[in-house]
Scaffold this active site. Structure first.
Site, short mmCIF file in Angstrom:
data_model
loop_
_atom_site.label_atom_id
_atom_site.label_comp_id
_atom_site.label_asym_id
_atom_site.label_seq_id
_atom_site.Cartn_x
_atom_site.Cartn_y
_atom_site.Cartn_z
N HIS A 51 32.58 53.90 24.50
CA HIS A 51 33.98 54.04 24.89
C HIS A 51 34.35 55.50 25.16
CE1 HIS A 51 34.08 50.07 22.86
NE2 HIS A 51 34.94 49.80 23.82
N GLU A 105 38.84 43.91 31.15
CA GLU A 105 38.01 42.90 30.51
C GLU A 105 37.31 42.00 31.53
OE1 GLU A 105 37.26 43.23 27.58
OE2 GLU A 105 38.85 44.52 26.87
#
Length: 536
Positions: A438, A352
């Site tokens: 993703h 992240e």
């Protein structure tokens, strides 16, 4: 990925670019100081070279940042405007050597822009089309005129066009807040594309996963706060299982920050979910290790490269099985408590925070192939953070999110065999641009694994890995540290917002030549690894 707001207002003509403030971020410790006038010189050089974007009537450039190598070579990153409008996908990097000689330009869009900037479609009409298109995307409650709307030039496709960028809020299918930028053709009213700007990872996570770890905290006596003054003031808050409002999702303002985690002693958490501070300790530790990795290995001081810290929010929502970066902070859900625990594992924290590094360097657009590269970058550096931390409770491997996978400890993705999750791509094809980012990230992940470790079977820290190639070749790895150095330099020096996998091959070859020399083992290895995943 958060967009850069207000860019059109900052645009200046090339002739006045010398007055622009220029920031200098080093690619390695000990970088040379920026020379006066570097930005203006780069703009002047840009005008003199065929094949490079240049200022024409109405088209201007604004300097975003300047990076100076230890040998004095410079890399000036520029954003583009047309008639005062932001050009999405029009960014570029000018490269010059220590003698101020031209070394090339990294760009997706080379041709000058001459299109008209008067919209035929109104902002209100464009917004209506966006809201009608996606039931999960909605305007600010009670204020139909409060959507973020901006007239831009969308240059991410084959043909640049005038478009309305309409940013709306809502909720993604898995409960993640949504800040969706949708581009509507300002001539025809047709929706061109959408880009999700809240970036997340398909995963879950004293600490829950990393054992007893050292933390820098603030306070004394019987009052301590989970805040680290040694790493830019990074801190962690408890969201008390609340979620963001739609105003926050669209504008990034008025967001719930949560309550800063406190303790009556310097110890936070008890190693289990019975103490809410345990997940907070994991998140803070992950931020610390990611900060240390980028600073110690790549000479970068935090996400923005200027020493500022970000912050973490834990215990977001109820049963939220995800984590996300929204441009200012990292947010972690608690998982469902059955199959997945809190998503605060070390590799996810690194993942992240690395989204922030990408946003504040190449700015890879979070859609198409550039979106896959964006996600791959976070998986790569999240994995490297895990190796760098060398934590015995969570030793490095190429699995993503295995710690909070309560059922199998297999993780959601693995870089040696991306397709093992049933959706990710091992090899590039022309359809990669149409795959969820993703899953298209698997191409970049597979490349990095092959470059670092090579093909075939091997055991890494007790975990069996095995990687085959798309062309049947045998690849010899160059080592993960060299591979990561190449990727970081490619990201910060050569990649731009619209870089594709073919462009990433070029960028990493250039980075390898810079770091290790043309024709070196590392340079040759980069080419072989890309070929092994069908890129080039």
């Amino acid at each position: 990925m958060r967009r850069t707001a207000g860019l059109a207002a900052l645009a200046v003509a090339a002739a006045t670019a010398a007055a622009l403030p220029v920031t200098s971020a080093s690619s390695a410790p000990g970088a040379a100081p920026a020379r006066a006038g570097v930005a203006a010189d780069a703009l002047s050089a840009l005008q003199q070279h065929p094949g490079a974007a240049r200022a024409v009537a109405g088209q201007e450039f604004v300097v975003r940042s300047t990076l100076v190598d230890p040998d004095g070579s410079t890399h000036v990153r520029l954003d583009r405007t047309l008639g005062g409008l932001r050009v999405v996908g029009g960014d570029l990097v000018v490269h010059r050597d220590a003698r101020e000689q031209w070394e090339g330009v990294s760009q997706t869009l080379a041709a000058p822009l001459t299109l008209a900037t008067d919209p035929a479609v109104t902002a209100a009409s464009a917004t209506s089309r966006v809201l009608a298109r996606n039931a999960r995307t909605r305007a600010v409650a009670g204020d139909g005129e409060a959507e973020a709307r901006e007239l831009v030039v969308d240059a991410t496709g084959a043909t640049p066009r005038l478009a309305w960028e309409v940013v709306t809020g809502g909720t993604q299918a898995d409960g993640t807040p949504s800040r969706l930028a949708t581009y509507v053709d300002a001539g025809s009213g047709k929706v061109i594309r959408s880009e999700q700007q809240v970036v997340n990872v398909d995963g879950e996570g004293q600490t829950l996963y990393s054992g007893t770890v050292p933390l820098q905290v603030s306070g004394s006596g019987t009052s301590y706060t989970l805040k680290d003054a040694t790493r830019g003031g990074t801190y962690t808050t408890d969201m008390a299982n609340k979620e963001d409002t739609i105003l926050c999702q669209i504008f990034g303002a008025g967001c719930k920050t949560g309550t800063t985690v406190t303790s009556t002693s310097p110890t936070f958490g008890n190693g289990s979910t019975s103490d809410r501070a345990s997940a907070a300790a994991d998140a803070q530790y992950g931020s610390d290790e990611t900060w240390d990795y980028f600073q110690q290995v790549h000479g970068r001081d935090g996400i923005w490269g200027d020493g500022r810290g970000s912050y973490n929010r834990v215990h977001y929502g109820n049963g939220y099985v995800n984590a996300f970066w929204d441009g200012t902070k990292m947010t972690y859900g608690d998982g469902d408590g059955v199959s997945f625990g809190p998503l605060v594992s070390l590799d996810v924290a690194g993942h992240e925070m690395s989204h922030g590094v990408t946003e504040n360097s190449a700015g890879l657009t979070y859609s198409g192939e550039s979106g896959g590269l964006n996600e791959a970058t976070s998986d790569i550096f999240g994995t490297m953070v895990e190796f760098h931390a060398a934590n015995a409770n969570d030793p490095g491997d190429y699995l993503i999110g295995e710690q909070f996978d309560l059922a199998q400890h297999a993780g959601f993705r693995r870089m040696d065999r991306p397709s093992s999750d049933g959706s990710s791509l091992d090899c590039w094809s022309s359809g990669a641009k149409d795959v969820d980012v993703h899953y298209s990230s698997g191409i970049g992940n597979h490349f990095f694994y092959l470059l670092a470790e090579g093909s075939g079977a091997k055991t890494i820290n007790g975990v069996a890995h095995s990687s085959s190639t798309c062309d049947g070749s045998s690849v010899t790895g160059i080592g993960r540290d060299d591979a990561a150095a190449i990727w970081y330099r490619a990201l910060t020096v050569y990649m731009t917002s619209g870089t594709t996998y073919a462009g990433a091959r070029t960028a990493t070859l250039s980075a390898a030549a810079d770091l290790f020399g043309q024709g070196s083992t590392q340079h040759t290895g980069v080419g072989a690894a890309w070929s092994a995943v069908s890129v080039g």
